[in-house]
Design an enzyme around this catalytic site. Sequence first.
Site, PDB file in Angstrom:
ATOM      1  N   GLY A  11       0.839  -1.214   0.000  1.00  0.00           N
ATOM      2  CA  GLY A  11       0.000   0.000   0.000  1.00  0.00           C
ATOM      3  C   GLY A  11       0.866   1.253   0.000  1.00  0.00           C
ATOM      4  N   ASP A  69       8.296   6.018   8.359  1.00  0.00           N
ATOM      5  CA  ASP A  69       7.674   5.522   9.579  1.00  0.00           C
ATOM      6  C   ASP A  69       6.558   6.495   9.893  1.00  0.00           C
ATOM      7  OD1 ASP A  69       7.970   3.354  11.628  1.00  0.00           O
ATOM      8  OD2 ASP A  69       7.740   5.112  12.898  1.00  0.00           O
ATOM      9  N   SER A  70       5.406   5.925  10.203  1.00  0.00           N
ATOM     10  CA  SER A  70       4.247   6.793  10.328  1.00  0.00           C
ATOM     11  C   SER A  70       3.349   6.315  11.442  1.00  0.00           C
ATOM     12  CB  SER A  70       3.487   6.805   9.000  1.00  0.00           C
ATOM     13  OG  SER A  70       3.324   5.478   8.527  1.00  0.00           O
ATOM     14  N   TYR A 151      -5.681   2.909   9.382  1.00  0.00           N
ATOM     15  CA  TYR A 151      -6.782   3.667   9.989  1.00  0.00           C
ATOM     16  C   TYR A 151      -7.546   4.515   8.962  1.00  0.00           C
ATOM     17  CZ  TYR A 151      -4.323   2.366  14.296  1.00  0.00           C
ATOM     18  OH  TYR A 151      -3.729   1.652  15.320  1.00  0.00           O
TER      19      TYR A 151
HETATM   20  P1  IMP Z   1       4.805   1.760  10.104  1.00  0.00           P
HETATM   21  O1  IMP Z   1       5.092   3.144   9.589  1.00  0.00           O
HETATM   22  O2  IMP Z   1       4.814   0.757   9.009  1.00  0.00           O
HETATM   23  O3  IMP Z   1       5.616   1.398  11.286  1.00  0.00           O
HETATM   24  O4  IMP Z   1       3.315   1.701  10.628  1.00  0.00           O
HETATM   25  C1  IMP Z   1       2.489   2.781  10.605  1.00  0.00           C
HETATM   26  C2  IMP Z   1       1.085   2.377  11.037  1.00  0.00           C
HETATM   27  O5  IMP Z   1       0.370   3.608  11.225  1.00  0.00           O
HETATM   28  C3  IMP Z   1       0.322   1.620   9.935  1.00  0.00           C
HETATM   29  O6  IMP Z   1       0.394   0.233  10.093  1.00  0.00           O
HETATM   30  C4  IMP Z   1      -1.086   2.138  10.149  1.00  0.00           C
HETATM   31  O7  IMP Z   1      -1.706   1.429  11.191  1.00  0.00           O
HETATM   32  C5  IMP Z   1      -0.858   3.576  10.587  1.00  0.00           C
HETATM   33  N1  IMP Z   1      -0.810   4.464   9.394  1.00  0.00           N
HETATM   34  C6  IMP Z   1       0.264   5.172   8.939  1.00  0.00           C
HETATM   35  N2  IMP Z   1      -0.034   5.833   7.832  1.00  0.00           N
HETATM   36  C7  IMP Z   1      -1.316   5.547   7.556  1.00  0.00           C
HETATM   37  C8  IMP Z   1      -2.187   5.936   6.498  1.00  0.00           C
HETATM   38  O8  IMP Z   1      -1.843   6.660   5.543  1.00  0.00           O
HETATM   39  N3  IMP Z   1      -3.432   5.447   6.561  1.00  0.00           N
HETATM   40  C9  IMP Z   1      -3.859   4.641   7.571  1.00  0.00           C
HETATM   41  N4  IMP Z   1      -3.089   4.220   8.560  1.00  0.00           N
HETATM   42  C10 IMP Z   1      -1.811   4.678   8.553  1.00  0.00           C
END
Ligand code: IMP
Length: 194
Positions: A11, A69-70, A151
Amino acid sequence: MRMILASTNRGKFQEMKEQLLPYGIDLIFGGDLPSPPYVEETGATYEENAFLKARAWASSAKVPALADDSGLEVDALGGAPGVHSARVVPGKDSARTEWLLEAIKDADDRSARFVCSIAVVFPDGRSPLAVTEYCAGRIAASPAGESGFGYDPVFIPDGYEKTFSELGVDIKNTISHRAKAVKSIAEMLRPVIE
Ligand code: IMP
């Protein structure tokens, strides 16, 4: 310039690939690496985690690596789930959106924001780069829409009355935290790759 995405999240890859092409950056999907490195996200901040991932992938793939990272910060939860957004509850994305709706069911303030840090690390010693961007909004009363991930079904960005999942990828990719961070890092990369 070829650059590997330090992630196996398709994604995220689809969101970023198209946006980087006009800048001359050909993003390769990290999931296509024969043995992707395992990186424990132990950083206290999004930026630290992005650097942990970018460093590991750049040294493993021997090409420049871009990591994001988000997370989602909900005001009524004091900024949680934040850097723990992906892991706050085990299981599928829907388990986490259900957890969130339950956690804030009595809250008057449903304001929230997505945060995204992006780091780029070069295997040849060029200085690393990083940027952090935001997308403000609020949490919907219930999930709506099909597109996106995480989300997205419960996040309504400021200026809209629909969730990211209802708005679809074209709109999301112009206003999201990740879209803004990709644009900023691409601008920073321009002089580096020319
Ligand atoms: P990571 O950056 O892969 O460690 O995980 C970030 C997590 O934050 C994701 O698995 C989602 O649960 C959430 N997240 C981050 N960006 C988005 C987005 O654009 N849409 C929905 N959820 C997000």
